[in-house]
Design a protein around this motif. Structure first.
Motif, mmCIF file in Angstrom:
data_model
loop_
_atom_site.group_PDB
_atom_site.id
_atom_site.type_symbol
_atom_site.label_atom_id
_atom_site.label_comp_id
_atom_site.label_asym_id
_atom_site.label_seq_id
_atom_site.Cartn_x
_atom_site.Cartn_y
_atom_site.Cartn_z
ATOM 1 N N UNK A 157 18.861 27.245 7.575
ATOM 2 C CA UNK A 157 18.905 28.104 8.143
ATOM 3 C C UNK A 157 18.510 26.747 9.637
ATOM 4 N N UNK A 158 18.024 26.225 9.431
ATOM 5 C CA UNK A 158 17.153 24.704 10.612
ATOM 6 C C UNK A 158 18.011 23.568 10.494
ATOM 7 N N UNK A 159 18.724 23.122 10.194
ATOM 8 C CA UNK A 159 19.670 21.805 10.458
ATOM 9 C C UNK A 159 20.925 21.702 9.576
ATOM 10 N N UNK A 160 22.058 20.872 10.192
ATOM 11 C CA UNK A 160 22.874 21.020 9.733
ATOM 12 C C UNK A 160 22.985 19.722 8.457
ATOM 13 N N UNK A 161 21.947 18.321 9.132
ATOM 14 C CA UNK A 161 21.894 17.600 7.865
ATOM 15 C C UNK A 161 20.502 17.019 8.530
ATOM 16 N N UNK A 162 20.633 16.552 6.687
ATOM 17 C CA UNK A 162 18.986 16.050 6.903
ATOM 18 C C UNK A 162 19.239 14.164 6.547
ATOM 19 N N UNK A 163 18.175 13.277 7.153
ATOM 20 C CA UNK A 163 17.438 12.535 6.600
ATOM 21 C C UNK A 163 16.739 12.389 6.311
ATOM 22 N N UNK B 241 14.121 25.473 7.033
ATOM 23 C CA UNK B 241 13.501 27.050 7.959
ATOM 24 C C UNK B 241 15.096 28.025 7.211
ATOM 25 N N UNK B 242 14.445 28.888 6.430
ATOM 26 C CA UNK B 242 15.657 30.081 5.853
ATOM 27 C C UNK B 242 16.329 30.759 6.406
ATOM 28 N N UNK B 243 17.726 31.269 6.063
ATOM 29 C CA UNK B 243 18.479 32.670 7.252
ATOM 30 C C UNK B 243 17.780 33.976 6.638
ATOM 31 N N UNK B 244 17.475 33.982 5.385
ATOM 32 C CA UNK B 244 17.337 35.483 5.179
ATOM 33 C C UNK B 244 16.042 35.280 3.462
ATOM 34 N N UNK B 245 15.154 36.291 3.966
ATOM 35 C CA UNK B 245 13.958 36.432 3.739
ATOM 36 C C UNK B 245 14.062 37.574 2.330
ATOM 37 N N UNK B 246 13.733 38.496 1.546
ATOM 38 C CA UNK B 246 13.110 39.797 0.862
ATOM 39 C C UNK B 246 12.379 39.088 0.409
ATOM 40 N N UNK B 247 10.775 40.507 0.781
ATOM 41 C CA UNK B 247 9.607 40.274 0.630
ATOM 42 C C UNK B 247 9.239 41.383 -0.290
ATOM 43 N N UNK C 57 23.069 13.529 5.114
ATOM 44 C CA UNK C 57 23.328 15.036 3.671
ATOM 45 C C UNK C 57 23.253 16.019 4.780
ATOM 46 N N UNK C 58 25.044 17.083 4.557
ATOM 47 C CA UNK C 58 24.791 17.838 5.315
ATOM 48 C C UNK C 58 25.464 18.911 4.413
ATOM 49 N N UNK C 59 25.123 20.808 5.307
ATOM 50 C CA UNK C 59 25.610 21.347 4.458
ATOM 51 C C UNK C 59 26.862 21.701 4.251
ATOM 52 N N UNK C 60 26.877 21.773 2.888
ATOM 53 C CA UNK C 60 28.324 21.626 2.331
ATOM 54 C C UNK C 60 28.948 23.356 3.038
ATOM 55 N N UNK C 61 30.560 22.454 3.152
ATOM 56 C CA UNK C 61 31.314 23.495 3.863
ATOM 57 C C UNK C 61 32.598 23.474 2.958
ATOM 58 N N UNK C 62 32.221 24.678 2.227
ATOM 59 C CA UNK C 62 33.028 25.539 1.684
ATOM 60 C C UNK C 62 33.099 26.983 1.876
#
Length: 186
Positions: free
Chosen positions: A42-48, A54-60, A159-164
């Motif tokens: 959830x927190x970044x579009x690209x990683x270098x 940081x995660x978008x959703x969680x179930x605990x 490295x970027x999030x896949x556009x799928x």
């Protein structure tokens, strides 16, 4: 969730109520163990450089909690089965023949003493524009004062999030489940 702290001397007589506490609580805990599962970066579009995820959703369940979707605190100390997976697209700056890129995934614990990475995984590639995934899994001892986290680092470009067509939550996940309550080490 109460922990069991029964200590007996050799050949000490133990009554049924004490024995029941020592046997029942761990079985009860493990029949419906605490766990968490987080999905989607959830927190970044690209990683270098190394980046905490940081995660978008969680179930605990069972008392796991998070205040920031990055660090997760277990309800009891113990040994946990931990998994993490991320899928990213290789850097667009790669030429596809000479350069090699790497994607590193780490999982660790944080306490007042520091934040050591316990599980590490990586993938390397020369294939430009491909999706690459990294998965780590293993046993981790998590103490009472610790939280658990995941981070990623891209080498060789962004490295970027896949556009799928797949939802982001299906391409990255992080989870832990208690498998040994009241353990004191791994």
């Amino acid at each position: 969730m109460a922990t069991v702290n029964e200590k007996w001397l050799s050949r000490q007589k133990v009554d049924a109520a004490t024995m029941n506490r020592a046997a029942y609580q761990p079985i009860r805990t493990l029949s419906d163990p605490p766990y968490f599962r987080a999905t989607g970066i959830g927190n970044t579009a690209a990683i270098q450089k190394e980046t905490s995820i940081s995660w978008m959703e969680s179930d605990t369940a069972g008392g796991f909690r998070t205040s920031n979707m990055t660090d997760f605190k277990p309800p009891v100390p113990g040994i946990y089965w931990v998994t993490a997976t991320i899928a990213m697209t290789t850097p667009s700056t790669m030429d596809g023949t000479q350069s090699t890129a790497a994607l590193i995934l780490q999982v660790g614990t944080t306490s007042k003493a520091g934040s050591p990475a316990i599980l590490k995984g990586f993938t390397t590639t020369k294939v430009k524009g491909s999706y690459q995934s990294v998965h780590v899994a293993g046993l981790m001892f998590i103490a009472n004062d610790q939280t658990i986290w995941a981070s990623a680092e891209g080498i060789g470009g962004a490295w970027t999030k896949p556009k799928s067509g797949n939802p982001a939550t299906s391409l990255a996940s992080f989870s832990a489940v208690l498998i040994s309550a009241d353990a004191t080490s791994l």
